[in-house]
Design an enzyme around this catalytic site. Structure first.
Site, PDB file in Angstrom:
ATOM      1  N   CYS A  55       0.800  -1.231   0.000  1.00 41.48           N
ATOM      2  CA  CYS A  55       0.000   0.000   0.000  1.00 41.48           C
ATOM      3  C   CYS A  55       0.832   1.280   0.000  1.00 41.48           C
ATOM      4  O   CYS A  55       0.415   2.302  -0.553  1.00 41.48           O
ATOM      5  CB  CYS A  55      -0.922   0.028   1.229  1.00 41.48           C
ATOM      6  SG  CYS A  55      -1.683  -1.563   1.617  1.00 41.48           S
ATOM      7  N   HIS A 345       5.402  11.572 -10.952  1.00 44.25           N
ATOM      8  CA  HIS A 345       5.614  10.124 -10.902  1.00 44.25           C
ATOM      9  C   HIS A 345       6.633   9.707 -11.956  1.00 44.25           C
ATOM     10  O   HIS A 345       7.810   9.906 -11.784  1.00 44.25           O
ATOM     11  CB  HIS A 345       4.263   9.422 -11.057  1.00 44.25           C
ATOM     12  CG  HIS A 345       4.311   7.960 -10.787  1.00 44.25           C
ATOM     13  ND1 HIS A 345       4.482   7.442  -9.531  1.00 44.25           N
ATOM     14  CD2 HIS A 345       4.245   6.892 -11.615  1.00 44.25           C
ATOM     15  CE1 HIS A 345       4.527   6.113  -9.592  1.00 44.25           C
ATOM     16  NE2 HIS A 345       4.380   5.757 -10.860  1.00 44.25           N
TER      17      HIS A 345
HETATM   18 FE1  DHE Z   1       6.689   1.410 -10.991  1.00 43.23          FE
HETATM   19  C1  DHE Z   1       8.832   3.006 -13.156  1.00 43.23           C
HETATM   20  C2  DHE Z   1       6.911   4.002  -8.836  1.00 43.23           C
HETATM   21  C3  DHE Z   1       4.176   0.058  -9.096  1.00 43.23           C
HETATM   22  C4  DHE Z   1       6.729  -1.376 -12.922  1.00 43.23           C
HETATM   23  N1  DHE Z   1       7.639   3.192 -11.024  1.00 43.23           N
HETATM   24  C5  DHE Z   1       8.487   3.661 -12.010  1.00 43.23           C
HETATM   25  C6  DHE Z   1       8.985   4.947 -11.608  1.00 43.23           C
HETATM   26  C7  DHE Z   1       8.449   5.223 -10.384  1.00 43.23           C
HETATM   27  C8  DHE Z   1       7.603   4.120 -10.013  1.00 43.23           C
HETATM   28  C9  DHE Z   1       8.686   6.454  -9.540  1.00 43.23           C
HETATM   29  C10 DHE Z   1       9.942   5.796 -12.421  1.00 43.23           C
HETATM   30  C11 DHE Z   1      11.349   5.380 -12.170  1.00 43.23           C
HETATM   31  C12 DHE Z   1      12.347   6.151 -13.004  1.00 43.23           C
HETATM   32  O1  DHE Z   1      12.126   6.318 -14.220  1.00 43.23           O
HETATM   33  O2  DHE Z   1      13.356   6.604 -12.458  1.00 43.23           O
HETATM   34  N2  DHE Z   1       5.672   1.940  -9.283  1.00 43.23           N
HETATM   35  C13 DHE Z   1       5.938   3.042  -8.561  1.00 43.23           C
HETATM   36  C14 DHE Z   1       5.046   3.114  -7.424  1.00 43.23           C
HETATM   37  O3  DHE Z   1       5.093   3.952  -6.481  1.00 43.23           O
HETATM   38  C15 DHE Z   1       4.012   2.101  -7.619  1.00 43.23           C
HETATM   39  C16 DHE Z   1       2.760   2.808  -8.169  1.00 43.23           C
HETATM   40  C17 DHE Z   1       3.507   1.382  -6.388  1.00 43.23           C
HETATM   41  C18 DHE Z   1       4.527   0.610  -5.602  1.00 43.23           C
HETATM   42  O4  DHE Z   1       4.193   0.170  -4.508  1.00 43.23           O
HETATM   43  O5  DHE Z   1       5.652   0.449  -6.031  1.00 43.23           O
HETATM   44  C19 DHE Z   1       4.651   1.258  -8.724  1.00 43.23           C
HETATM   45  N3  DHE Z   1       5.634  -0.360 -10.993  1.00 43.23           N
HETATM   46  C20 DHE Z   1       4.677  -0.715 -10.138  1.00 43.23           C
HETATM   47  C21 DHE Z   1       4.188  -2.030 -10.406  1.00 43.23           C
HETATM   48  O6  DHE Z   1       3.350  -2.677  -9.712  1.00 43.23           O
HETATM   49  C22 DHE Z   1       4.810  -2.486 -11.670  1.00 43.23           C
HETATM   50  C23 DHE Z   1       3.743  -2.471 -12.761  1.00 43.23           C
HETATM   51  C24 DHE Z   1       5.400  -3.885 -11.642  1.00 43.23           C
HETATM   52  C25 DHE Z   1       6.629  -4.039 -10.798  1.00 43.23           C
HETATM   53  O7  DHE Z   1       7.577  -4.641 -11.288  1.00 43.23           O
HETATM   54  O8  DHE Z   1       6.657  -3.564  -9.684  1.00 43.23           O
HETATM   55  C26 DHE Z   1       5.822  -1.362 -11.895  1.00 43.23           C
HETATM   56  N4  DHE Z   1       7.604   0.904 -12.722  1.00 43.23           N
HETATM   57  C27 DHE Z   1       7.523  -0.306 -13.330  1.00 43.23           C
HETATM   58  C28 DHE Z   1       8.384  -0.311 -14.498  1.00 43.23           C
HETATM   59  C29 DHE Z   1       8.976   0.950 -14.582  1.00 43.23           C
HETATM   60  C30 DHE Z   1       8.471   1.692 -13.440  1.00 43.23           C
HETATM   61  C31 DHE Z   1       8.549  -1.484 -15.457  1.00 43.23           C
HETATM   62  C32 DHE Z   1       9.985   1.446 -15.623  1.00 43.23           C
HETATM   63  C33 DHE Z   1       9.331   1.776 -16.918  1.00 43.23           C
HETATM   64  C34 DHE Z   1      10.326   2.051 -18.026  1.00 43.23           C
HETATM   65  O9  DHE Z   1      10.030   1.643 -19.172  1.00 43.23           O
HETATM   66  O10 DHE Z   1      11.362   2.658 -17.779  1.00 43.23           O
END
Ligand code: DHE
Length: 568
Positions: A55, A345
């Site tokens: 969460c 974000h």
């Molecule tokens: Fe992410 C990127 C935060 C949930 C997969 N995610 C990011 C970034 C942030 C972020 C701040 C950018 C990073 C950067 O570019 O420096 N993500 C969060 C959360 O706070 C969130 C909503 C909830 C959590 O508890 O983490 C969250 N994210 C997820 C997932 O559930 C995902 C779908 C699956 C996983 O692996 O956790 C996920 N996030 C991703 C991916 C990227 C990402 C694959 C990079 C995308 C790219 O192409 O560069």
């Protein structure tokens, strides 16, 4: 009814132990919330762990809300007309909270009834009516104490010791096993599975393409050397308790020199040596929001590395401030603070790599910063909860260069016109920073859009959609004619794997280095074998299903060449 159990620091210790930490100073114990339902000590500890794992990312450790709603027992805020609005979890009560957690909301929160048991949902509904704890801080000394170098720089290879085509290697997040799989893009073979942090999040590449930096949600940053015969972790450091982002120095003269990682808790970023991860500086991000209010938990969201200045663009979620951190003098750190909009974000570069576009997701805006002038270029209003990943750049037949974002909370892909210095694009200037088109998607719940300079296709997923059929599918458009019907591809069916109880969310399209293939993860249940389905980008036919008993919860995939050069 009064809570019988004071929410003790022990669960933070559990979460921390869970995160591989020792020797923490316990956080401040929370006060009791009058009228909050009772929790036993074990229940409280379990709830804290679930909150940390499931969460905190959206709602914040202090539960003040960001992408997700404020979850404090009681809150009040003054509206522009002077009236005061009040709310809180205590007001909603256990029954309503259980429903929201089970079924999700239109606002983009997923249904947790296939993630948590009924008992766990009941427990969380009661837990979030308690006053949140304040977890411990984390100093430069503690960061340094956690730092390990497994292979010193002078013991590392001086040339590539394996025969892999490193440019087309993929670093694939195996989310729930805390590992990354290094998959050979040419042969589709898993070359190595590397242990990394808990619920590992993203991989980024050093400017040279030799090093992969992998950040876990527990703040563990691992540095992988791709030149080793079998690529492995050569250094590691814990940069905080809860983290999401990392990047490296990419400006000429600083290639592979520094790394930066952002922490959610404590809210700060850490600058390190790029080849050893030795921590050099920790900088707090606490401060004022764009509305002029102090925020105790401004978390570090996306970070990117400029190639036109020795700077990182560091996006601070809760304050809505974009920081340009100049790394040419780490001792006398120069930081430009640009007021954008709240809840920054993820985001990516425009085609010229001068402008960085970032989603202020809970404000339904895209902020664009001009890294050449160090100023805000635009704030663009969009539909609900934009979530671009890194976005996608292409030349629209009518509007010229555009950058695309999908939305968690709406069923469109938004195209925003971006400036270009090229003469042939001068005629599109009047459209710059405007939403020029909204393309109909298969549903809300999109997380990532992607294209490639050699491709004529735009891909978008919808993994957070509550409908199985939609969450397991992706849509593909012909960018030369967006009015043509989109092709909808059911990735779960294409995988040929037997249907599982948990939805297998089709997530994160990623191109091969030459742009001829698109890889899509099937993000299944924690115990289900899953797959990456590889499509031919021209014909949209399945080319290969990469699966293995160790392929558990694959999510993000980072092609070395595309990530190294920010190609999307
Ligand atoms: Fe992410 C990127 C935060 C949930 C997969 N995610 C990011 C970034 C942030 C972020 C701040 C950018 C990073 C950067 O570019 O420096 N993500 C969060 C959360 O706070 C969130 C909503 C909830 C959590 O508890 O983490 C969250 N994210 C997820 C997932 O559930 C995902 C779908 C699956 C996983 O692996 O956790 C996920 N996030 C991703 C991916 C990227 C990402 C694959 C990079 C995308 C790219 O192409 O560069």
């Amino acid at each position: 009814m009064r809570s019988m159990v004071r929410t003790s620091p022990t669960a933070w210790m559990v979460a921390a132990a869970f995160a591989g930490m020792t020797g923490l100073v316990p956080g401040e114990a929370a006060a009791e919330a009058a009228d909050a339902p009772t929790l036993t000590a074990e229940e409280s500890a379990k709830a804290k762990q679930i909150y940390f794992e499931r969460c905190a990312g959206c709602h914040g450790v202090l539960r003040k809300g960001a992408t997700g709603k404020n979850l404090e027992p009681h809150w009040s805020k003054e509206l522009p007309d002077g009236t005061v609005q009040e709310g809180g979890t205590l007001k909603l009560g256990t029954g309503r909270l259980e429903k929201i957690i089970s079924m999700g909301t239109d606002g983009g929160m997923v249904n947790f009834d296939d993630i948590l048991t009924r008992e766990e949902i009941g427990l969380m509904a009661r837990y979030i009516q308690q006053v949140p704890d304040t977890p411990p801080e984390y100093s430069l000394k503690e960061t340094r104490d956690s730092w390990k170098v497994m292979v010193p720089v002078d013991k590392r290879p001086t040339r590539q010791m394996n025969k892999f085509n490193l440019q087309n290697m993929f670093s694939v997040t195996l989310r729930d096993t805390g590992e990354v799989a290094l998959i050979d893009g040419d042969t589709k073979e898993i070359r190595s599975i590397v242990k990394t942090g808990y619920a590992v999040h993203i991989s980024r590449l050093s400017k040279s393409g030799r090093y992969v930096y992998v950040i876990g949600r527990d703040g563990r940053l691992s540095l992988i050397d791709l030149w080793m015969e079998t690529p492995a972790v050569v250094a590691e450091v814990k940069i905080g308790f809860d983290a999401r982002s990392v990047d490296t120095s990419k400006f000429k003269g600083y290639e592979d020199k520094y790394a930066i990682a952002g922490s959610y808790w404590p809210p700060q970023y850490v600058i390190m040596d790029g080849q050893t991860l030795e921590p050099m500086k920790v900088v707090s991000t606490r401060g004022m929001t764009v509305d002029g209010e102090y925020h105790p938990e401004p978390r570090v969201a996306s970070i990117v590395s400029s190639e036109i200045k020795p700077e990182w663009v560091v996006n601070i979620k809760e304050t809505g401030q974009i920081l340009l951190v100049d790394y040419s003098d780490i001792e006398n750190l120069n930081v430009t603070t640009i007021a954008a909009a709240k809840f920054l974000h993820d985001g990516g570069w425009d085609a010229s790599k001068r402008y960085f576009l970032v989603a202020a997701n809970a404000s339904n805006k895209i902020a664009a910063v001009d890294t050449k002038t160090g100023k805000l270029a635009a704030l663009v209003d969009t539909r609900k909860i934009p979530h671009p990943g890194r976005g996608a750049n292409f030349k629209h037949p009518q509007y010229g260069p555009v950058w695309a974002t999908g939305h968690l909370g709406d069923d469109v892909v938004t195209l925003i016109s971006t400036p270009s210095d090229e003469k042939e694009n001068a005629k599109y200037k009047e459209h710059n920073w405007k939403v020029v088109q909204e393309v109909q998607h298969i549903g809300a719940g999109n997380l990532f859009v992607k294209t490639h300079p050699t491709s004529k296709h735009l891909w978008a997923d919808a993994p957070q959609n509550p409908e199985r059929e939609i969450a397991e599918s992706v849509a593909v458009w012909d960018m030369a004619d967006l009015s043509k019907p989109k092709k909808v591809i059911n990735v779960a069916k294409d995988s040929g794997l037997p249907e599982t109880q948990a939805i297998r969310r089709a997530v994160h399209p990623e191109y091969s280095a030459d742009g001829s293939e698109v890889w899509i993860s099937l993000w299944g249940g924690k115990t289900d074998q899953s797959a990456i389905v590889v499509y031919d980008d021209k014909t949209l036919a399945v080319k290969k299903v990469i699966t293995d008993p160790k392929m558990i919860t694959p999510t993000g995939k980072f092609n070395v060449y595309n990530t190294q050069h920010d190609i999307y």
